[in-house]
Design a protein around this motif. Structure first.
Motif, PDB file in Angstrom:
ATOM      1  N   LEU A 100       0.822  -1.207   0.000  1.00  0.00           N
ATOM      2  CA  LEU A 100       0.000   0.000   0.000  1.00  0.00           C
ATOM      3  C   LEU A 100       0.857   1.258   0.000  1.00  0.00           C
ATOM      4  N   THR A 101       1.929   1.244   0.767  1.00  0.00           N
ATOM      5  CA  THR A 101       2.789   2.428   0.880  1.00  0.00           C
ATOM      6  C   THR A 101       3.566   2.688  -0.401  1.00  0.00           C
ATOM      7  N   ILE A 102       4.245   1.673  -0.891  1.00  0.00           N
ATOM      8  CA  ILE A 102       5.135   1.858  -2.043  1.00  0.00           C
ATOM      9  C   ILE A 102       4.391   1.669  -3.360  1.00  0.00           C
ATOM     10  N   GLY A 103       3.490   0.694  -3.414  1.00  0.00           N
ATOM     11  CA  GLY A 103       2.760   0.430  -4.644  1.00  0.00           C
ATOM     12  C   GLY A 103       1.844   1.554  -5.058  1.00  0.00           C
ATOM     13  N   SER A 104       1.424   2.388  -4.113  1.00  0.00           N
ATOM     14  CA  SER A 104       0.572   3.530  -4.446  1.00  0.00           C
ATOM     15  C   SER A 104       1.359   4.679  -5.059  1.00  0.00           C
ATOM     16  N   GLY A 105       2.684   4.571  -5.049  1.00  0.00           N
ATOM     17  CA  GLY A 105       3.524   5.638  -5.587  1.00  0.00           C
ATOM     18  C   GLY A 105       4.396   6.298  -4.550  1.00  0.00           C
ATOM     19  N   GLY A 106       4.292   5.831  -3.300  1.00  0.00           N
ATOM     20  CA  GLY A 106       5.179   6.348  -2.266  1.00  0.00           C
ATOM     21  C   GLY A 106       6.616   5.950  -2.532  1.00  0.00           C
ATOM     22  N   SER A 107       7.527   6.560  -1.808  1.00  0.00           N
ATOM     23  CA  SER A 107       8.947   6.357  -2.048  1.00  0.00           C
ATOM     24  C   SER A 107       9.582   5.634  -0.869  1.00  0.00           C
ATOM     25  N   GLY A 108      10.099   4.442  -1.113  1.00  0.00           N
ATOM     26  CA  GLY A 108      10.734   3.673  -0.046  1.00  0.00           C
ATOM     27  C   GLY A 108      11.249   2.357  -0.588  1.00  0.00           C
ATOM     28  N   GLY A 109      11.892   1.583   0.271  1.00  0.00           N
ATOM     29  CA  GLY A 109      12.500   0.329  -0.151  1.00  0.00           C
ATOM     30  C   GLY A 109      11.692  -0.879   0.278  1.00  0.00           C
ATOM     31  N   ILE A 110      11.971  -2.019  -0.362  1.00  0.00           N
ATOM     32  CA  ILE A 110      11.274  -3.258  -0.041  1.00  0.00           C
ATOM     33  C   ILE A 110      12.187  -4.269   0.652  1.00  0.00           C
ATOM     34  N   PHE A 111      13.479  -3.978   0.736  1.00  0.00           N
ATOM     35  CA  PHE A 111      14.394  -4.912   1.387  1.00  0.00           C
ATOM     36  C   PHE A 111      14.106  -4.996   2.884  1.00  0.00           C
ATOM     37  N   GLY A 112      14.023  -3.835   3.547  1.00  0.00           N
ATOM     38  CA  GLY A 112      13.742  -3.816   4.973  1.00  0.00           C
ATOM     39  C   GLY A 112      12.430  -4.495   5.329  1.00  0.00           C
ATOM     40  N   PRO A 113      11.310  -4.147   4.657  1.00  0.00           N
ATOM     41  CA  PRO A 113      10.056  -4.845   4.938  1.00  0.00           C
ATOM     42  C   PRO A 113      10.131  -6.344   4.683  1.00  0.00           C
ATOM     43  N   SER A 114      10.899  -6.762   3.679  1.00  0.00           N
ATOM     44  CA  SER A 114      11.038  -8.203   3.401  1.00  0.00           C
ATOM     45  C   SER A 114      11.764  -8.899   4.552  1.00  0.00           C
ATOM     46  N   LEU A 115      12.787  -8.248   5.097  1.00  0.00           N
ATOM     47  CA  LEU A 115      13.462  -8.805   6.273  1.00  0.00           C
ATOM     48  C   LEU A 115      12.505  -8.880   7.456  1.00  0.00           C
ATOM     49  N   TYR A 116      11.684  -7.875   7.605  1.00  0.00           N
ATOM     50  CA  TYR A 116      10.686  -7.843   8.676  1.00  0.00           C
ATOM     51  C   TYR A 116       9.748  -9.054   8.552  1.00  0.00           C
ATOM     52  N   VAL A 117       9.266  -9.286   7.336  1.00  0.00           N
ATOM     53  CA  VAL A 117       8.381 -10.437   7.100  1.00  0.00           C
ATOM     54  C   VAL A 117       9.092 -11.738   7.450  1.00  0.00           C
ATOM     55  N   GLY A 118      10.365 -11.858   7.061  1.00  0.00           N
ATOM     56  CA  GLY A 118      11.126 -13.072   7.345  1.00  0.00           C
ATOM     57  C   GLY A 118      11.362 -13.300   8.823  1.00  0.00           C
ATOM     58  N   VAL A 119      11.668 -12.237   9.541  1.00  0.00           N
ATOM     59  CA  VAL A 119      11.878 -12.353  10.996  1.00  0.00           C
ATOM     60  C   VAL A 119      10.603 -12.821  11.681  1.00  0.00           C
ATOM     61  N   MET A 120       9.482 -12.216  11.299  1.00  0.00           N
ATOM     62  CA  MET A 120       8.221 -12.581  11.936  1.00  0.00           C
ATOM     63  C   MET A 120       7.814 -14.009  11.573  1.00  0.00           C
ATOM     64  N   LEU A 121       8.063 -14.426  10.334  1.00  0.00           N
ATOM     65  CA  LEU A 121       7.769 -15.804   9.948  1.00  0.00           C
ATOM     66  C   LEU A 121       8.617 -16.775  10.755  1.00  0.00           C
ATOM     67  N   GLY A 122       9.939 -16.516  10.819  1.00  0.00           N
ATOM     68  CA  GLY A 122      10.821 -17.401  11.573  1.00  0.00           C
ATOM     69  C   GLY A 122      10.491 -17.424  13.048  1.00  0.00           C
ATOM     70  N   GLY A 123      10.253 -16.250  13.631  1.00  0.00           N
ATOM     71  CA  GLY A 123       9.916 -16.194  15.037  1.00  0.00           C
ATOM     72  C   GLY A 123       8.593 -16.878  15.339  1.00  0.00           C
ATOM     73  N   GLY A 124       7.601 -16.691  14.455  1.00  0.00           N
ATOM     74  CA  GLY A 124       6.308 -17.331  14.648  1.00  0.00           C
ATOM     75  C   GLY A 124       6.383 -18.838  14.540  1.00  0.00           C
ATOM     76  N   MET A 125       7.152 -19.337  13.551  1.00  0.00           N
ATOM     77  CA  MET A 125       7.317 -20.778  13.408  1.00  0.00           C
ATOM     78  C   MET A 125       8.044 -21.366  14.611  1.00  0.00           C
ATOM     79  N   ALA A 126       9.040 -20.649  15.119  1.00  0.00           N
ATOM     80  CA  ALA A 126       9.774 -21.139  16.293  1.00  0.00           C
ATOM     81  C   ALA A 126       8.845 -21.249  17.494  1.00  0.00           C
ATOM     82  N   ALA A 127       8.003 -20.223  17.673  1.00  0.00           N
ATOM     83  CA  ALA A 127       7.063 -20.261  18.799  1.00  0.00           C
ATOM     84  C   ALA A 127       6.088 -21.425  18.662  1.00  0.00           C
ATOM     85  N   ALA A 128       5.635 -21.684  17.436  1.00  0.00           N
ATOM     86  CA  ALA A 128       4.708 -22.786  17.208  1.00  0.00           C
ATOM     87  C   ALA A 128       5.378 -24.136  17.447  1.00  0.00           C
ATOM     88  N   LEU A 129       6.605 -24.293  16.958  1.00  0.00           N
ATOM     89  CA  LEU A 129       7.310 -25.566  17.104  1.00  0.00           C
ATOM     90  C   LEU A 129       7.648 -25.854  18.567  1.00  0.00           C
TER      91      LEU A 129
END
Length: 572
Positions: free
Chosen positions: A333-362
């Motif tokens: 929503l932020t960048i795809g609408s024409g805003g200015s920013g990067g996708i590397f940081g948000p992608s790392l954020y998604v990965g951290v939350m996925l890994g942390g969530g899977m660890a908590a579940a396991l």
């Protein structure tokens, strides 16, 4: 600077790589300073939301309480989107979106050229987007800012296109190195991110090393050399029994990595179809993002502090899973609408939350699962490695950003599996990776196509080699059959494909009998299913497809000759 132009190419590029490294570090820190000042005015001043840093998160040791349904958050994000949209689309439209993709497109299709105003506009627009709470990263703007300086330097010195492209990549590596404190990983990222396959711009690597190392040394002298994220406690790899869990993480990261481009570009294309001024679209995206952040304020800004809390195991299972999906949507929503920013940081954020969530579940079902910190760090690498298809650079960058070198082995496994899963799922999709301007291999880049064609044509003219007669038609038939010219690497020549009409005057004649302009070269003849490398005795038939190297003007004359009808056809 005339003395610089007298140096040989290698010496000149080494010297300029150091200069670009210095300026890349300075530009990156100026950009960070701008983000902090805008944050103080908008998300903190208007939205009354504190920006949680990694240092503060590490010291807290627990998730802080946040007010919910704060209606001032959408006010801040909407205002930031509005200001950024008006600035970008009024002054430099190239500055919209995530800057890394713009740098990739410039490398492949624009000779590395960047307008002087773009880095300046990118600094301000990205600071407005991120500082208002927009869900975007710092690396894309930094990449475009620093690479823009490298490009502008080369243009100012009137260097050839190949040196401009080199300095553009050096600038990208330098800026990212200063931001993420990852000199080796960012040097590799700059040459790997250009391609969606396992390809590298290897000839540039030595210069990106120099630029990244210079920027890291200068930046670290002021901010320190500690990793960006902090790991505490024993988190190393303990044995082969953990590998199945990391393999599972790699599969899940690959699935999420395949989903990310579809969501991001789907939302971007939806905004593109909205019938409203482009200047206002980032405000609409900011409003939608702000409404989501009223419920999940952890999604505001870069979110590095919340990533640190996830690494430390201080967030709950369902919250982390919700934040992983929420970050994906709010980034789009932020960048795809024409805003200015990067996708590397948000992608790392998604990965951290996925890994942390899977660890908590396991850990809720087994005692053999790896430590939550380890899973969070490996997830960080695996998601971006798949979504952006940059496995090697991400592997090294995450190790440098966290200091988790002891996790190299499980990270290698998860990254490799994520890459293969994402590639298998995404290869038929319209947007297979997060970087739409990336091409699969060197041969798919217009830059290298031109170099390849120039070499082929020179060899054909000299008749010094025997060439596979189908190679030109096989590689370029898709573009050429549409009547498009493919530019050569030097001069004004282009490669075209044209067809001999059934009633053409040239049917049945040998090439030596034709009044072909001197600057037109018939490279190949596709006759039925047979491709022929022609010589003067080659005879043309109706329906033959000719691959021709010519200037645009001479090609028009050649087409007119082919279009001339034979006397028998005119009589009929």
């Amino acid at each position: 600077m005339r003395w610089l132009l007298k140096l040989d190419k290698t010496s000149r590029l080494v010297f300029l790589s150091i200069i670009v490294g210095v300026v890349g570090a300075a530009g990156s820190h100026f950009f960070l300073w701008m983000v902090e000042r805008v944050s103080d005015l908008l998300i903190v001043g208007i939205g009354h939301m504190p920006v949680l840093t990694t240092q503060e998160a590490s010291e807290l040791g627990a998730s802080p309480a946040l007010p919910l349904l704060n209606w001032l958050i959408p006010v801040s994000t909407t205002l930031g989107g509005l200001l950024a949209g008006v600035l970008v689309f009024s002054v430099a439209p190239e500055a919209e979106g995530h800057g890394t993709d713009a740098a990739i497109r410039s490398f492949h299709r624009l000779g590395g050229y960047v307008r002087t105003r773009v880095p300046i506009v990118k600094i301000i627009a990205s600071a407005l987007t991120i500082g208002s709470g927009g869900s975007a990263g710092r690396e894309g703007p930094t990449a475009q800012i620093a690479s823009g300086f490298g490009s502008i330097t080369a243009t100012w010195l009137k260097l050839p296109d190949d040196e401009r492209r080199t300095l553009m990549l050096v600038g990208m590596a330098a800026g990212l190195s200063a931001i993420f404190r990852s000199p080796l990983g960012t040097a590799i990222l700059a040459v790997e991110v250009l391609y969606s396959g396992l390809a590298f711009e290897s000839a540039v690597l030595v210069y990106t090393f120099i630029g990244a190392a210079t920027a890291y040394a200068i930046s670290g002298s002021f901010t320190g050399f500690a990793p960006l994220f902090k790991l505490v406690g024993p988190i190393g790899f303990t044995g082969a029994r953990e590998l199945p869990w990391y393999a599972l993480l790699g599969i899940m990261a690959g699935l999420l990595g395949a989903l990310m481009p579809r969501v991001y570009y789907g939302i971007r294309d939806a905004f593109g179809k909205l019938r409203m001024p482009k200047h206002l679209k980032p405000a609409v995206g900011g409003l939608a993002m702000g409404l989501i952040a009223m419920v999940f304020p952890q999604l505001l800004g870069t979110g590095y502090g919340w990533m640190q809390l996830a690494i430390d195991g201080n967030l709950g299972l369902w919250l982390m899973l919700a934040l992983a999906l929420g970050k994906l949507v709010t980034m789009a929503l932020t960048i795809g609408s024409g805003g200015s920013g990067g996708i590397f940081g948000p992608s790392l954020y998604v990965g951290v939350m996925l890994g942390g969530g899977m660890a908590a579940a396991l850990h809720g079902v087994t005692t053999s699962a790896p430590a939550p910190q380890a899973f969070a760090v490996v997830g960080m690498a695996a998601v971006f490695a798949g979504a952006a298809r940059v496995p090697l650079a991400t592997l090294i960058m995450v190790a440098e950003m966290t200091g988790g070198y002891q996790l190299i082995l499980p990270t290698m496994l998860a990254v490799a599996i994520s890459f293969m899963v994402q590639e298998r799922l995404g290869h038929r999709w319209k947007y297979p990776t997060l970087y739409e301007s990336a091409v699969e291999n060197l041969g798919d880049s217009p830059v290298h196509q031109g170099e390849y064609l120039q070499t082929v044509v020179n060899l054909l003219r000299k008749r010094v080699v025997t060439l596979d007669p189908t190679i030109l038609d096989r590689e370029f038939v898709e573009r050429l059959s549409r009547g498009e010219g493919v530019p050569m690497s030097d001069g004004n020549e282009m490669v075209y494909m044209t067809e001999v009409p059934d009633d053409s005057v040239v049917v049945g004649l040998e090439i030596r009998q034709l009044p072909i302009p001197s600057d037109v070269l018939v490279v190949s003849i596709l006759h039925d299913a047979e491709a022929i490398i022609p010589d003067g005795s080659s005879r043309l038939s109706a329906g033959d497809k000719l691959t021709v190297v010519a200037t645009p003007t001479s090609m028009e004359a050649f087409k007119l000759m082919l279009a001339e009808k034979a006397p028998e056809a005119e009589a009929v």
